[in-house]
Design a protein around this motif. Structure first.
Motif, short mmCIF file in Angstrom:
data_model
loop_
_atom_site.label_atom_id
_atom_site.label_comp_id
_atom_site.label_asym_id
_atom_site.label_seq_id
_atom_site.Cartn_x
_atom_site.Cartn_y
_atom_site.Cartn_z
N GLN A 120 -14.63 4.03 7.99
CA GLN A 120 -13.44 4.81 7.72
C GLN A 120 -13.77 6.10 6.99
OE1 GLN A 120 -11.30 1.94 5.27
NE2 GLN A 120 -11.78 3.11 3.43
N ASP A 122 -12.01 9.38 4.47
CA ASP A 122 -10.91 9.67 3.56
C ASP A 122 -9.73 10.24 4.35
OD1 ASP A 122 -12.30 8.84 1.35
OD2 ASP A 122 -13.08 10.84 0.87
N PRO A 123 -8.52 9.78 4.09
CA PRO A 123 -7.36 10.23 4.87
C PRO A 123 -6.80 11.57 4.41
CG PRO A 123 -6.65 8.63 3.25
CD PRO A 123 -8.15 8.75 3.11
N ARG A 128 -8.23 17.12 12.05
CA ARG A 128 -8.61 15.76 12.39
C ARG A 128 -7.90 15.34 13.66
NH1 ARG A 128 -8.48 13.36 7.75
NH2 ARG A 128 -8.44 11.22 8.50
N ALA A 131 -7.51 9.29 12.75
CA ALA A 131 -8.20 9.01 11.48
C ALA A 131 -9.58 9.66 11.40
CB ALA A 131 -8.33 7.50 11.30
#
Length: 320
Positions: A120, A122-123, A128, A131
């Motif tokens: 994953q 960082d959101p 982008r 995700a």
């Protein structure tokens, strides 16, 4: 030096001048050759090194409260590096085609893997897709940049290279398995076995300066996979992305990931060789030329050995 950029031609001439001026022989000439080998490898890695340096710098010095999200800053920095590579002619437009293939293939895999929870980001940030921040594709592009540059800098040649249709099937199987193993049995070990069988006979010839080195091709495959694994450890430490076991604190990436990177190397090699077909070494091509072609006809005197070798070299063909 026909395939070199202007900067690379100057570096090559300087290295030759160093040996010629000092009339180096034996061990001292060997040290110069080794230094040139290391320098060429570093030069081929310039895209990846700059990108990794930016990722580490962002971890150490980028402010948490900056108006521009760190992921977006990394994406803009990656674009700037790519533009710099083209503007300074460190990378050609032809090589950029291969780099873009890596970019697309990597981004597609990122979208699937993040959705499956394999890792994953960082959101944060606007640049982008879902995700996946856009700088992630440039990490795959850095591998592509290295592959095409090392191919050119070392004038790579190959003996007993497997048929390209066979390598394409193996690479396709590897790429599909990266997705399918989430719902089907993981066959990566069978794929690794196929890679060993297909490429085991292949020898790679790399021209350094005045000399060439011959290596079993599986050796550089494994070496590059280890280097990428090391870079992956640095990148995850710097917070570029994280695996599930790193969410609550960084820890080294499992050594088992080297196998994944080894298989990714196969996909990378096949992408490059599909655009730049692997070339035979001159010696191998000469052996493949029928002796009858070299035999003088009636009334024709035999040609000197050097002339026959030059004629053979002119007939070097790429691997089908």
């Amino acid at each position: 030096m026909a395939g070199y950029t202007a900067i690379e031609q100057r570096i090559d001439r300087a290295a030759h001048a160093l040996i010629d001026r000092a009339e180096l022989r034996g061990a001292r000439a060997g040290l110069v050759e080794f230094a040139v080998f290391v320098a060429k490898q570093a030069w081929a890695c310039v895209f990846g090194f700059l990108l990794l340096a930016v990722i580490v710098a962002a971890r150490l010095w980028y402010p948490d409260d900056a108006w521009l999200a760190r992921n977006d800053a990394l994406t803009l920095a990656a674009v700037a590096i790519q533009v710099l590579m083209l503007a300074t002619r460190l990378e050609t437009i032809g090589e950029l085609r291969v780099v873009l293939l890596f970019h697309v293939a990597g981004t597609v895999m990122e979208l699937f893997k993040t959705a499956a929870g394999s890792w994953q980001y960082d959101p944060e940030g606007l640049l982008r897709i879902g995700a996946v921040p856009l700088f992630s594709g440039f990490m795959y592009a850095a591998v592509g940049s290295y592959m095409v540059r090392v191919y050119r800098l070392f004038d790579l040649r190959f003996d007993r290279y497997p048929r390209r249709w066979m390598t394409a099937l193996i690479a396709a199987g590897v790429y599909v398995n990266f997705f399918a193993h989430h719902v089907l049995p993981d066959v990566r070990w069978a794929l690794i076995a196929l890679v060993l069988i297909a490429w085991w006979p292949t020898m790679m010839r790399a021209r350094v300066l005045r000399t060439s080195i011959d290596l079993p091709i599986l050796l550089p495959f494994a070496g590059v996979a280890v280097v990428i694994w090391i870079a992956e450890n640095v990148s995850t430490w710097a917070g570029a992305w994280s695996y599930p076991d790193q969410v609550h604190g960084w820890e080294p990436v499992s050594i088992a990931k080297v196998g994944s990177w080894f298989l990714l190397m196969i996909v990378s090699v096949v992408l490059v060789t599909w655009v730049y077909p692997p070339r035979l070494s001159i010696e191998s091509a000469a052996d493949d030329v029928a002796d009858a072609v070299e035999e003088p006809t009636a009334g024709e005197s035999p040609r000197p050995r050097e002339q026959r070798h030059a004629s053979r070299a002119s007939r070097v063909k790429t691997v089908a």
